[in-house]
Design a protein around this motif. Structure first.
Motif, PDB file in Angstrom:
ATOM      1  N   ALA A 223       0.828  -1.210   0.000  1.00 54.22           N
ATOM      2  CA  ALA A 223       0.000   0.000   0.000  1.00 54.22           C
ATOM      3  C   ALA A 223       0.862   1.261   0.000  1.00 54.22           C
ATOM      4  CB  ALA A 223      -0.925  -0.007   1.218  1.00 54.22           C
ATOM      5  N   LEU A 224       1.977   1.248   0.734  1.00 48.87           N
ATOM      6  CA  LEU A 224       2.872   2.408   0.760  1.00 48.87           C
ATOM      7  C   LEU A 224       3.468   2.683  -0.615  1.00 48.87           C
ATOM      8  CD1 LEU A 224       4.701   1.753   4.139  1.00 48.87           C
ATOM      9  CD2 LEU A 224       3.551   3.876   3.545  1.00 48.87           C
ATOM     10  N   TYR A 225       3.641   1.637  -1.413  1.00 43.26           N
ATOM     11  CA  TYR A 225       4.228   1.779  -2.750  1.00 43.26           C
ATOM     12  C   TYR A 225       3.162   2.028  -3.828  1.00 43.26           C
ATOM     13  CZ  TYR A 225       9.042   0.461  -1.603  1.00 43.26           C
ATOM     14  OH  TYR A 225      10.335   0.440  -1.131  1.00 43.26           O
ATOM     15  N   ARG A 226       1.964   2.416  -3.416  1.00 43.98           N
ATOM     16  CA  ARG A 226       0.841   2.511  -4.361  1.00 43.98           C
ATOM     17  C   ARG A 226       1.142   3.413  -5.555  1.00 43.98           C
ATOM     18  NH1 ARG A 226      -3.903   5.810  -4.827  1.00 43.98           N
ATOM     19  NH2 ARG A 226      -3.259   7.043  -3.036  1.00 43.98           N
ATOM     20  N   PHE A 227       1.710   4.593  -5.313  1.00 44.59           N
ATOM     21  CA  PHE A 227       1.964   5.525  -6.417  1.00 44.59           C
ATOM     22  C   PHE A 227       2.999   4.948  -7.390  1.00 44.59           C
ATOM     23  CE2 PHE A 227       0.957   8.947  -3.083  1.00 44.59           C
ATOM     24  CZ  PHE A 227      -0.389   8.917  -3.395  1.00 44.59           C
ATOM     25  N   LYS A 228       4.045   4.347  -6.848  1.00 43.74           N
ATOM     26  CA  LYS A 228       5.064   3.735  -7.704  1.00 43.74           C
ATOM     27  C   LYS A 228       4.480   2.545  -8.473  1.00 43.74           C
ATOM     28  CE  LYS A 228       8.983   4.976  -4.687  1.00 43.74           C
ATOM     29  NZ  LYS A 228      10.032   5.436  -5.595  1.00 43.74           N
ATOM     30  N   ASN A 229       3.690   1.737  -7.767  1.00 43.70           N
ATOM     31  CA  ASN A 229       3.022   0.596  -8.383  1.00 43.70           C
ATOM     32  C   ASN A 229       2.135   1.064  -9.538  1.00 43.70           C
ATOM     33  OD1 ASN A 229       1.366  -1.636  -8.973  1.00 43.70           O
ATOM     34  ND2 ASN A 229       1.080  -2.204  -6.839  1.00 43.70           N
ATOM     35  N   ASN A 230       1.354   2.111  -9.289  1.00 44.88           N
ATOM     36  CA  ASN A 230       0.445   2.602 -10.321  1.00 44.88           C
ATOM     37  C   ASN A 230       1.194   3.119 -11.543  1.00 44.88           C
ATOM     38  OD1 ASN A 230      -2.222   2.121  -9.695  1.00 44.88           O
ATOM     39  ND2 ASN A 230      -2.424   3.907  -8.376  1.00 44.88           N
ATOM     40  N   TYR A 231       2.395   3.644 -11.333  1.00 44.40           N
ATOM     41  CA  TYR A 231       3.157   4.115 -12.493  1.00 44.40           C
ATOM     42  C   TYR A 231       3.722   2.940 -13.286  1.00 44.40           C
ATOM     43  CZ  TYR A 231       6.454   6.405 -15.527  1.00 44.40           C
ATOM     44  OH  TYR A 231       7.138   6.805 -16.658  1.00 44.40           O
ATOM     45  N   VAL A 232       4.400   2.022 -12.608  1.00 47.05           N
ATOM     46  CA  VAL A 232       5.095   0.937 -13.310  1.00 47.05           C
ATOM     47  C   VAL A 232       4.111  -0.077 -13.884  1.00 47.05           C
ATOM     48  CG1 VAL A 232       6.764  -0.942 -13.073  1.00 47.05           C
ATOM     49  CG2 VAL A 232       7.139   1.216 -11.884  1.00 47.05           C
ATOM     50  N   MET A 233       3.207  -0.580 -13.054  1.00 48.06           N
ATOM     51  CA  MET A 233       2.250  -1.586 -13.528  1.00 48.06           C
ATOM     52  C   MET A 233       1.131  -0.929 -14.340  1.00 48.06           C
ATOM     53  SD  MET A 233       4.067  -3.704 -12.027  1.00 48.06           S
ATOM     54  CE  MET A 233       5.103  -3.810 -10.573  1.00 48.06           C
ATOM     55  N   ASN A 234       0.735   0.277 -13.921  1.00 47.52           N
ATOM     56  CA  ASN A 234      -0.250   1.074 -14.663  1.00 47.52           C
ATOM     57  C   ASN A 234      -1.457   0.234 -15.044  1.00 47.52           C
ATOM     58  OD1 ASN A 234      -1.128   3.494 -15.865  1.00 47.52           O
ATOM     59  ND2 ASN A 234      -0.364   2.878 -17.867  1.00 47.52           N
ATOM     60  N   ASN A 235      -1.905  -0.583 -14.111  1.00 46.82           N
ATOM     61  CA  ASN A 235      -2.930  -1.588 -14.396  1.00 46.82           C
ATOM     62  C   ASN A 235      -4.219  -0.962 -14.925  1.00 46.82           C
ATOM     63  OD1 ASN A 235      -4.277  -4.420 -12.703  1.00 46.82           O
ATOM     64  ND2 ASN A 235      -2.690  -4.466 -14.232  1.00 46.82           N
ATOM     65  N   ASN A 236      -4.877  -0.190 -14.070  1.00 40.95           N
ATOM     66  CA  ASN A 236      -6.135   0.423 -14.489  1.00 40.95           C
ATOM     67  C   ASN A 236      -5.914   1.601 -15.425  1.00 40.95           C
ATOM     68  OD1 ASN A 236      -7.759  -1.404 -13.219  1.00 40.95           O
ATOM     69  ND2 ASN A 236      -8.181  -0.124 -11.425  1.00 40.95           N
TER      70      ASN A 236
END
Length: 713
Positions: A223-236
């Protein structure tokens, strides 16, 4: 007049079949379990203890196996129930929906389709490296044309340049059309952690966090890495990009995962179901997992599709995927909740740090179920079996893979594992930074090194002494060499190493054959001293190895000792009780451990320490950037300066782990840089709080430099 019996629907027939099959199997398993339990309770006095123990062990093993089978049967029943429940949901206001659709211009358009498949990063160990490319090749070479459907692709922020290039080359060779969303290391570098998701300020340094189990801690880190996750995986983000692109291309848009494969039979089923009820705006397409992709080449393949579905959107549908939800934290499921699509996800509970779900939308219930789709093999067979254990393993491994990928990107290299055990080369510059901390000038080092060489030659070396002389003498010798390039200083440092750690005799400097146990114990004892002395010595050893003065086996033993020391500090950190330590004590421990983890290339543990140390600052920084808990100290200015200096030192190492420590926003938008600005705003003589002793003005210099030269800007 009697009514003829109602003809059962296909769903009713399937339900009756499943219910009979599962009920029979569960009853059979329960009977076997009861028989075993009864067998356990009988005849125990009629056997010898050993025979009884052997029989009980065998029965326990059989009972465990049967209980696992029972759990798997129950899981299959549950999954089938969920799939049928989804099919049995009746749309809300069907007559109104039909009337509105027939009156719209959309009703006059043909039911054509556009399929966008999204290709992203392989996340080891959830996926085998190169699996996305292999699955793409399989689709391009084996999937037949789909009637009335255009095929498109989204190449979604692939961080490995070689892998991205190979995928683009493959698409080009097969004359495909695609959208390219590139990965930018510079953009990624500026993305912060999400401390706003934490339940309270300083949560990671709290007793409540210490009580969490490993799985909860991992979910919280994700959850803490949410912004980084959203950039790299860019799932939705990629799904919405595909959806927007497809709205002008066809009546029905399929923004699907890149590993989805459609057989002709599966596609025909989807088209038939959609065209039967075009007045619905959404369709869920149940998915099945395959362990052998070749099975899909046979069009007679007819699976039991009970996995999380893909979605089809009519091009006037209003809903979009919620981009606040990142990969691994229910990104697609959030839209299921929004649309009222039932399933096992309705039984899932949220952690305190989860993103809030949206309420059901105005188009909730306006969905149907259409056909099925296959999910190609991930490369990890043990994770694809339809059992309770494999489902749980998929979840845990996915979380591990997400964090591993993001932390390795932060560390500067997209690598698939955490098997980095050797000390990284820092060189002379690193040594000189330690020399400054010990107030050792190069001229003084050369003068003192001459005396140390003489002592070693006279067999009076400091290896006979207690304390930290050994560490400092080794540092002095290495610094003297760096200043003069006189190799005798390094040779003496190597002799000092062997005499100290291996108990070599001064006359020969040969390692005794029976010294290994003594050596490891000495390493453990002296490295446990820790602090700057031990850290500086790690760099000395690196230089000795680089110059051929220590053998590979000696370096291996040293690395083994360092690893053991790191593990001890790590375990101490994991088992400590936070409320027994002040924040500055926690920060000091974190700084010592982080230096070691940085040198050892331990990016996963290092990232965790960086984040937890930030949480310690989060617990003491007030909304205005002040540090009120330190202002009541006898020498408050010195206390604040030393605490902020630890923050500056932590920031320098945190940069290695890709985290902008000084600018990272904590609770209520505060940051360590805010505290630095507040503290430095008082200049040299205007401190309004208690400071009994004379303040060392040199403490201000590194704080000013750090604030000015933050390399993340």
């Amino acid at each position: 007049m009697s009514q003829s019996p109602k003809t059962p629907s296909a769903q009713d027939v399937l339900w009756d079949s499943i219910e009979a099959e599962n009920s029979g199997r569960i009853a059979q398993l329960e009977s076997q379990v009861q028989a075993l339990q009864a067998s356990k309770a009988s005849g125990r006095t009629q056997r010898t203890n050993k025979a009884l123990a052997d029989e009980l062990a065998e029965q326990h093993q059989s009972l465990t196996k049967l209980e696992d089978e029972l759990a798997d049967a129950a899981r299959r029943f549950e999954r089938r129930f969920d799939a049928i429940a989804m099919m049995d949901i009746k749309p809300r206001f069907p007559e109104t929906l039909k009337k509105e659709y027939r009156a719209s211009a959309l009703a006059k358009e043909p039911d054509d389709f556009v399929l966008y498949r999204i290709i992203g990063n392989d996340l080891y160990p959830r996926h085998r490296k190169g699996q996305s490319r292999d699955n793409l090749r399989f689709i391009l070479e084996n999937e037949q044309p789909l009637e009335g459907c255009k095929k498109r692709w989204v190449v979604n922020r692939i961080a490995d340049p070689a892998e991205e290039s190979a995928i683009l080359t493959l698409l080009k060779a097969h004359h495909q059309e695609w959208i390219h969303i590139p990965f930018s290391a510079e953009e990624y570098r500026r993305i912060p952690l999400d401390f706003d998701c934490l339940p309270s300020p300083g949560y990671l340094a709290s007793a409540e966090f210490a009580k969490l189990g490993p799985e909860q801690r991992q979910r919280l880190l994700t959850a803490l890495y949410r912004f980084k996750n959203n950039y790299v995986m860019n799932n939705n983000g990629a799904r919405n990009r595909a959806l927007e692109a497809g709205l002008g291309e066809a009546k029905w848009v399929l923004p699907w995962d890149g590993n989805c494969f459609l057989t002709p039979r599966a596609w025909n089923r989807i088209v038939e179901d959609v065209r039967e009820r075009p007045w619905l705006a959404y369709y869920a397409v149940p998915m099945t997992r395959v362990l052998d992709n070749q099975r899909l080449v046979d069009d007679h393949f007819e699976p039991e599709a009970v996995e999380e579905p893909q979605l089809i959107f009519r091009n006037d549908a209003d809903e979009r995927f919620n981009e606040a939800f990142c990969y691994g934290r229910r990104p697609k499921v959030e839209l299921f909740w929004r649309l009222g699509i039932p399933g096992k996800w309705d039984r899932w509970k949220d952690d305190a740090w989860e993103q809030p779900r949206r309420e059901m939308g105005p188009e909730a219930g306006q969905f149907g179920v259409a056909g099925w789709v296959a999910r190609l093999y991930s490369g990890m067979g043990s994770l694809e079996i339809g059992t309770r254990q494999s489902a749980r393993a998929r979840y845990l491994v996915r979380q591990e893979a997400i964090l591993s990928a993001l932390q390795s990107l932060d560390y500067g290299a997209f690598v698939p594992n955490d098997d980095i055990s050797t000390i990284k080369t820092k060189g002379v510059d690193e040594l000189q930074s330690y020399a400054e901390k010990f107030d050792l000038s190069l001229n003084h080092c050369v003068e003192r090194a001459g005396r140390i060489v003489s002592d070693i030659d006279k067999n009076e070396a400091s290896f006979l002494k207690e304390g930290t002389d050994f560490f400092q003498d080794s540092l002095v010798l290495s610094l003297a060499w760096s200043s003069t390039q006189d190799f005798q200083y390094l040779k003496s440092a190597a002799k000092l190493y062997r005499r100290h750690f291996y108990c070599c005799t001064p006359s020969t400097d040969l390692i005794p054959e029976n010294s290994l146990d003594v050596t490891l114990e000495l390493h453990k004892t002296h490295l446990a001293v820790g602090g700057l002395e031990a850290l500086a010595y790690f760099q000395v050893v690196t230089i000795l190895v680089q110059n051929g003065l220590l053998s590979p086996i000696e370096k291996e033993i040293f690395d083994h000792s360092v690893t053991a020391y790191i593990n001890r500090l790590w375990n101490d950190k994991r088992t400590r009780v936070p409320q027994l330590f002040t924040p500055d004590m926690l920060l000091e421990d974190d700084l010592r451990l982080l230096r070691l983890l940085s040198d050892a290339g331990e990016y996963s543990k290092g990232s965790a320490v960086v984040i937890e140390s930030l949480s310690s600052f989060d617990s003491i920084i007030a909304e205005d950037g002040t540090l009120p808990t330190l202002l009541s100290a006898r020498n408050s200015r010195s206390s604040v300066a030393k605490t902020l200096r630890m923050g500056v030192d932590l920031a320098a190492i945190a940069e290695v782990f890709g985290i902008n420590y000084l600018e990272q926003k904590l609770s209520n938008g505060r940051s360590l840089s805010d505290s630095l600005k507040w503290f430095l705003s008082y200049g040299s003589d205007n401190w309004p709080f208690c400071q009994r002793d004379e303040f060392d003005q040199t403490l201000l210099d590194p704080l000013q430099v750090a604030l000015k030269n933050n390399s993340f800007r």
